[in-house]
Design a protein around this motif. Sequence first.
Motif, PDB file in Angstrom:
ATOM      1  N   MET A 217      42.153  50.353 -28.908  1.00 50.60           N
ATOM      2  CA  MET A 217      43.543  50.409 -29.361  1.00 50.60           C
ATOM      3  C   MET A 217      44.471  50.038 -28.207  1.00 50.60           C
ATOM      4  O   MET A 217      44.385  50.593 -27.127  1.00 50.60           O
ATOM      5  CB  MET A 217      43.887  51.821 -29.833  1.00 50.60           C
ATOM      6  N   THR A 218      45.330  49.084 -28.449  1.00 48.87           N
ATOM      7  CA  THR A 218      46.286  48.693 -27.415  1.00 48.87           C
ATOM      8  C   THR A 218      47.720  48.820 -27.880  1.00 48.87           C
ATOM      9  O   THR A 218      48.625  48.732 -27.068  1.00 48.87           O
ATOM     10  CB  THR A 218      46.029  47.234 -26.961  1.00 48.87           C
ATOM     11  N   ASN A 219      47.956  49.011 -29.174  1.00 49.04           N
ATOM     12  CA  ASN A 219      49.321  49.170 -29.644  1.00 49.04           C
ATOM     13  C   ASN A 219      49.343  50.029 -30.897  1.00 49.04           C
ATOM     14  O   ASN A 219      48.297  50.429 -31.424  1.00 49.04           O
ATOM     15  CB  ASN A 219      49.973  47.801 -29.894  1.00 49.04           C
ATOM     16  N   MET A 220      50.548  50.291 -31.395  1.00 48.34           N
ATOM     17  CA  MET A 220      50.684  51.203 -32.528  1.00 48.34           C
ATOM     18  C   MET A 220      50.115  50.620 -33.813  1.00 48.34           C
ATOM     19  O   MET A 220      49.606  51.358 -34.662  1.00 48.34           O
ATOM     20  CB  MET A 220      52.155  51.575 -32.706  1.00 48.34           C
ATOM     21  N   ASN A 221      50.173  49.313 -33.979  1.00 48.53           N
ATOM     22  CA  ASN A 221      49.590  48.699 -35.175  1.00 48.53           C
ATOM     23  C   ASN A 221      48.080  48.900 -35.213  1.00 48.53           C
ATOM     24  O   ASN A 221      47.494  49.165 -36.268  1.00 48.53           O
ATOM     25  CB  ASN A 221      49.923  47.208 -35.234  1.00 48.53           C
TER      26      ASN A 221
ATOM     27  N   LEU B 143      46.551  51.373 -33.774  1.00 46.14           N
ATOM     28  CA  LEU B 143      46.346  52.783 -34.053  1.00 46.14           C
ATOM     29  C   LEU B 143      46.442  53.048 -35.551  1.00 46.14           C
ATOM     30  O   LEU B 143      45.617  53.777 -36.125  1.00 46.14           O
ATOM     31  CB  LEU B 143      47.382  53.627 -33.306  1.00 46.14           C
ATOM     32  N   ARG B 144      47.439  52.466 -36.210  1.00 45.09           N
ATOM     33  CA  ARG B 144      47.581  52.654 -37.648  1.00 45.09           C
ATOM     34  C   ARG B 144      46.330  52.160 -38.381  1.00 45.09           C
ATOM     35  O   ARG B 144      45.799  52.837 -39.269  1.00 45.09           O
ATOM     36  CB  ARG B 144      48.810  51.903 -38.159  1.00 45.09           C
ATOM     37  N   THR B 145      45.846  50.994 -37.995  1.00 45.29           N
ATOM     38  CA  THR B 145      44.654  50.433 -38.637  1.00 45.29           C
ATOM     39  C   THR B 145      43.451  51.346 -38.429  1.00 45.29           C
ATOM     40  O   THR B 145      42.666  51.587 -39.364  1.00 45.29           O
ATOM     41  CB  THR B 145      44.362  49.037 -38.070  1.00 45.29           C
TER      42      THR B 145
ATOM     43  N   GLY C 267      41.514  53.469 -41.363  1.00 54.31           N
ATOM     44  CA  GLY C 267      40.104  53.176 -41.592  1.00 54.31           C
ATOM     45  C   GLY C 267      39.185  54.340 -41.324  1.00 54.31           C
ATOM     46  O   GLY C 267      38.175  54.522 -42.024  1.00 54.31           O
ATOM     47  N   ARG C 268      39.524  55.154 -40.319  1.00 57.43           N
ATOM     48  CA  ARG C 268      38.616  56.224 -39.898  1.00 57.43           C
ATOM     49  C   ARG C 268      38.851  57.545 -40.622  1.00 57.43           C
ATOM     50  O   ARG C 268      37.891  58.306 -40.871  1.00 57.43           O
ATOM     51  CB  ARG C 268      38.782  56.452 -38.389  1.00 57.43           C
ATOM     52  N   LEU C 269      40.098  57.844 -41.010  1.00 56.72           N
ATOM     53  CA  LEU C 269      40.406  59.146 -41.569  1.00 56.72           C
ATOM     54  C   LEU C 269      39.581  59.484 -42.815  1.00 56.72           C
ATOM     55  O   LEU C 269      39.034  60.594 -42.910  1.00 56.72           O
ATOM     56  CB  LEU C 269      41.902  59.259 -41.860  1.00 56.72           C
TER      57      LEU C 269
ATOM     58  N   ASP D   3      51.759  56.923 -39.258  1.00 54.28           N
ATOM     59  CA  ASP D   3      51.126  58.020 -39.967  1.00 54.28           C
ATOM     60  C   ASP D   3      50.106  57.496 -40.965  1.00 54.28           C
ATOM     61  O   ASP D   3      50.079  56.304 -41.305  1.00 54.28           O
ATOM     62  CB  ASP D   3      52.154  58.931 -40.636  1.00 54.28           C
ATOM     63  N   ALA D   4      49.263  58.411 -41.420  1.00 55.85           N
ATOM     64  CA  ALA D   4      48.213  58.050 -42.377  1.00 55.85           C
ATOM     65  C   ALA D   4      47.827  59.303 -43.147  1.00 55.85           C
ATOM     66  O   ALA D   4      48.059  60.432 -42.704  1.00 55.85           O
ATOM     67  CB  ALA D   4      46.997  57.471 -41.655  1.00 55.85           C
ATOM     68  N   ALA D   5      47.227  59.103 -44.311  1.00 57.12           N
ATOM     69  CA  ALA D   5      46.750  60.216 -45.128  1.00 57.12           C
ATOM     70  C   ALA D   5      45.514  59.769 -45.895  1.00 57.12           C
ATOM     71  O   ALA D   5      45.293  58.568 -46.115  1.00 57.12           O
ATOM     72  CB  ALA D   5      47.839  60.691 -46.089  1.00 57.12           C
ATOM     73  N   ALA D   6      44.711  60.751 -46.300  1.00 54.60           N
ATOM     74  CA  ALA D   6      43.504  60.453 -47.072  1.00 54.60           C
ATOM     75  C   ALA D   6      43.092  61.704 -47.830  1.00 54.60           C
ATOM     76  O   ALA D   6      43.534  62.816 -47.533  1.00 54.60           O
ATOM     77  CB  ALA D   6      42.372  59.984 -46.148  1.00 54.60           C
ATOM     78  N   GLY D   7      42.224  61.500 -48.807  1.00 57.03           N
ATOM     79  CA  GLY D   7      41.702  62.625 -49.566  1.00 57.03           C
ATOM     80  C   GLY D   7      42.642  63.097 -50.653  1.00 57.03           C
ATOM     81  O   GLY D   7      43.550  62.368 -51.077  1.00 57.03           O
TER      82      GLY D   7
END
Length: 462
Positions: free
Chosen positions: A1-5, A7-9, A13-15, A39-43
């Motif tokens: 990870m080198t930038n916020m985009n 991080l979002r990806t 993908g991982r959550l 931010d991100a959400a899952a489930g």
Amino acid sequence: MTNMNELRTWLEGRLPSLLAEHQVPGAAVAVSVRGEVVDAAAGILSKNTGVEATVDSLFQVGSITKLWTATLIMQLVDEGTLDLDVPVRRYLPEFRLMDESAAASITTRQLLSHTAGFEGDIFTDTGQGDDAIAKLVDLFADVPQLFAPGEMFSYNNAGYVVLGRIVEVLRGKSYDECMREYLFTPLQLTHAANGPYEAILYRTAVGHILNEDGGEPEPSPIWALSRSTAPVGSMLNMRPRDLLKFAQMHMDAGRGPAGQQILSAKSAAAMLEPQVKLPDLGWMGESWGLGFSLFDYDGGTVVGHDGGTIGQTAFLRICPEKDVSIALFCNGGNPLAVFTEIAKHALGEFAGITLPQLPVPAGSPPPVDASRYVGEYSSRVASVVVSQDAEGRIWLERTPMGVYAEVGDRPEKIELVAMDGDTLLPAQKQFGMHLPHAFVGDDGQGRALFVHTGRADRRVSP
């Protein structure tokens, strides 16, 4: 990870796979780097409804609420209305404990730093009225003192009930009104709620707990604890992005999103100054400030707080020197493992922080003479018996009482093995980690006076 985009990806993908791996029904996370948030959400929010979690979903923040209560207190300090170092009775003449001398001397600073010394897990439901907090404080007259005020740290929920009552008295308004007027509104929060009557207007998570056969987490039959413990963490709900607005205010020396001073820079800094050193408790940090838990990590200082309600868990970590913060909310399962992986990525990349390894037992733990530890320890929420068998193995039996028994906590028997000095570790994980048990103090006969797991349970028998 080198930038916020990136991080979002990575988060998106991982959550989902993280939640599946650790039996977490649903989660939402936000990371802020110098004011930019992803931010991100899952489930799902509830297995009963199947409603999907989104980044705007509300979760209970639990004891992270204590940071909000502490901030309301420090605003009163800024205004010259409150002095942290005078007895609480100047503001609450009716404040009583079983130990009259302690009640007469305890200060607001000691309440904020969990050093007031009285038993802290008092969760009596006193109704839904605006007088709920006042009624609970009135019940503290029979609460025992564990140690002299200021002597040591012991996590104290009841102390924050008293702080909430101080806010109400000095503001002449209910705690909920103060929260909304002095924090929600100036922070420009759009997805935050004080309790179920507000939370129902949003997409809101339900806690999940393990059933008796240890299978998959199931929706809790109880959504929240009582309004009387609102300053402690029973009512506050929000999305991660809104919690990070609060964190950003603290990183910006008390300034809000419109540039206004919500909290003075002096008070914001004071909240992060160590007030008391903690025993070696692993996850809770090295010391405590005025509300904040303080962590001395490789790469810099981290501050924050965790929250746990009935089947919901929340994490907040702030790196003040790097202007980075992270909030994660989960509604069941093993949330610690989820948080640890996300925090390692985000804090490592953007703040240069290396999270320490959680303590684990040695492959072949050395034998321990447990004569100093054996005995019964007790609090209002649990009875703890420590014993050593003929083979030299050390056992801790915990029987929940009070509110913990009411919400379904079950008796447990765990083996303790050597860690370091008078600190022992469970042989098996609990809540995703081996929680250190520190045996501290002396009863005058060479035996430990307390077993300390963040809360100090006092010896009641040999």
